[in-house]
Design an enzyme around this catalytic site. Sequence first.
Site, mmCIF file in Angstrom:
data_model
loop_
_atom_site.group_PDB
_atom_site.id
_atom_site.type_symbol
_atom_site.label_atom_id
_atom_site.label_comp_id
_atom_site.label_asym_id
_atom_site.label_seq_id
_atom_site.Cartn_x
_atom_site.Cartn_y
_atom_site.Cartn_z
ATOM 1 N N ASP A 130 0.875 -1.164 0.000
ATOM 2 C CA ASP A 130 0.000 0.000 0.000
ATOM 3 C C ASP A 130 0.918 1.222 0.000
ATOM 4 O O ASP A 130 2.140 1.093 0.163
ATOM 5 C CB ASP A 130 -0.897 -0.041 1.247
ATOM 6 C CG ASP A 130 -1.871 1.114 1.301
ATOM 7 O OD1 ASP A 130 -2.278 1.614 0.229
ATOM 8 O OD2 ASP A 130 -2.217 1.538 2.415
ATOM 9 N N ASP A 132 -0.106 4.869 1.503
ATOM 10 C CA ASP A 132 -0.260 5.706 2.697
ATOM 11 C C ASP A 132 -0.011 4.898 3.969
ATOM 12 O O ASP A 132 -0.610 3.845 4.189
ATOM 13 C CB ASP A 132 -1.668 6.307 2.735
ATOM 14 C CG ASP A 132 -1.912 7.235 1.568
ATOM 15 O OD1 ASP A 132 -1.152 8.201 1.409
ATOM 16 O OD2 ASP A 132 -2.866 6.976 0.795
ATOM 17 N N ARG A 284 -15.019 12.804 4.143
ATOM 18 C CA ARG A 284 -14.893 12.214 2.802
ATOM 19 C C ARG A 284 -14.484 13.265 1.771
ATOM 20 O O ARG A 284 -13.658 12.995 0.890
ATOM 21 C CB ARG A 284 -16.212 11.559 2.403
ATOM 22 C CG ARG A 284 -16.135 10.803 1.091
ATOM 23 C CD ARG A 284 -17.469 10.195 0.721
ATOM 24 N NE ARG A 284 -17.414 9.552 -0.575
ATOM 25 C CZ ARG A 284 -18.476 9.079 -1.221
ATOM 26 N NH1 ARG A 284 -19.668 9.176 -0.667
ATOM 27 N NH2 ARG A 284 -18.345 8.505 -2.385
#
Length: 580
Positions: A130, A132, A284
């Site tokens: 991944d 982050d 979000r």
Amino acid sequence: MAPWSLPLCSLLKHTDCLQKANIFCNVVQGLHHHYHPVRSRLWKRNFRAVSQGVGQLLSHEPRAGKCAASVCSSSLDGQNTTERLWSVYDETKRQTGDLISVITANSVDPDTIFANNEMSLRDIEIYGFDYDYTLAFYSSHLHTLIFNIARDILVTNHRYPEGLRKYEYIPSFAVRGLHYDVQKALLMKIDAFHYIQLGTVYRGLHPVPDEEVIAMYEGCHVPLEIMSDFYGKSSHGHTMKQFMDIFSLPEMTLLSCVNDFFMRHNIDYEPVHLYKDVKVSSIRDVHVKGIMYRAVEADIEKYICYGEQSHAVLKKLSAQGKKMFLITNSPFDFVDRGMNFIVGKDWRDLFDVVIVQADKPSFFNDRRKPFRRVTDKGVLLWDRIHRLEKGQIYKQGNLYEFLRLTGWRGSKVLYFGDHIYSDLADLTLKHGWRTGAIIPELRKEIKIMNTPEYVHMMTWLQSLTGLIEQMQVHRDPTSRAVVEEWIKEREAMKPHTKDIFNAQFGSLFRTYHNPTYFSRRLSRFADIYMASISCLLNYDFQHTFFPRRTPLQHEASYWPEHGSAGLGASSPAPQDQSRV
């Protein structure tokens, strides 16, 4: 490496100490010599487990044994019984204190890789990452940025009160892995058995009294049907949301701050709508609309750290001829800017496949989304993808197509990520990949556990627990009164075991005694776990990671404890083996 990675040499170093066997085991054996021989053997096993890092405890104490045995004498009056019990207590405490220096000298190395499942790097041919919090580690400034942007979105776009702007991010408030009851607006920690840890339930920024929690939930147990779903979400009737993402720390803090503001100003509100406003509309937006990405790209040095360590790991893998791939939910421009900073402009040469905006965890389950190639300028190409080429950038897609195009299947693949659900769960359950969890909080918690304060507190707490367990069989009023005093002392100590990690919620990995719900999922979905990807630098590619074999509750301890006298929770790094 710290002494936890030096098994044999540390064992030899402390041989003299270890050969002084059984301080307390002998005390209790004496106590039950005439009454409960089976319990005596049981206690011997339990106390070994209780005193981790000490093995077969200290010296034979015939005087103490005789003293302890006399506690059980039915001819003693109440005063003598009390004195004898407290004598055993004092002797236990004194000899527990003698263990502190041994345990403290064998501290855990924060750079160790810990194993839940046996795994050898000899078998790993392909390494996946991944981005982050796996390759890119962020400074604390990023959480402050996310909090401030999301808070201002609530005020500006959703007309929340201006007074909310007075709230600032509180870095020390929340920990990862907490549950949030969406309908009751309560943030809490839940253990591996679905029990709420009392003292960790917060409404807004203030704790909820234990009595109120018990009344609301008719006890402390949270039924399965209202727990979060498989991915930690509150959907399809599940009223609990679990925050497993490191990015969720500012979200939890913002939820608590807004709840706090409404309560302070006596404002009526609907908790479900508040949660949706914070989660869907503000937090979000920080990610989806690219606000956070643009801010980080504009000041990369402020937000990204540990870059040189990730670069060193990638270079080491490349030098060994290992294949590597990147699957991230972040957009290409953001990843490219970060990887240029961490590795350099030629970062793509290290990876055989790069996939951005993958939309994990859907990427692992949804077969419908095709791969699309993205140009260096971010233009999406619509040609059908027949193979995944090195140096190219791909968007979306799905794991089933990835497996078909690469042939990278099964246990020869090791994938690293920080999100237990979105990154690791499906890979280990459905596809048989090996998985490595990156837990940045691990380094801080291990450093706390290595402190003399923590070692002293936990060693005595465990010894006191064992003392209570063994002495509770005495039902006469005098003995019961003494044991009740010990129980009160134990209960008074428990909050300190929480507060030393985090004043509100305690450790990421434990409630007072049980593993947390987070720990349960970590042990199920991650073969290995570590504080950062840089821990790989301490091991060669022939290394096998062995999980600690601790006895099950019904098993006798027929083997030396892994944690005894310098034996660590995982195998030592190769460079340490040469020093044995």
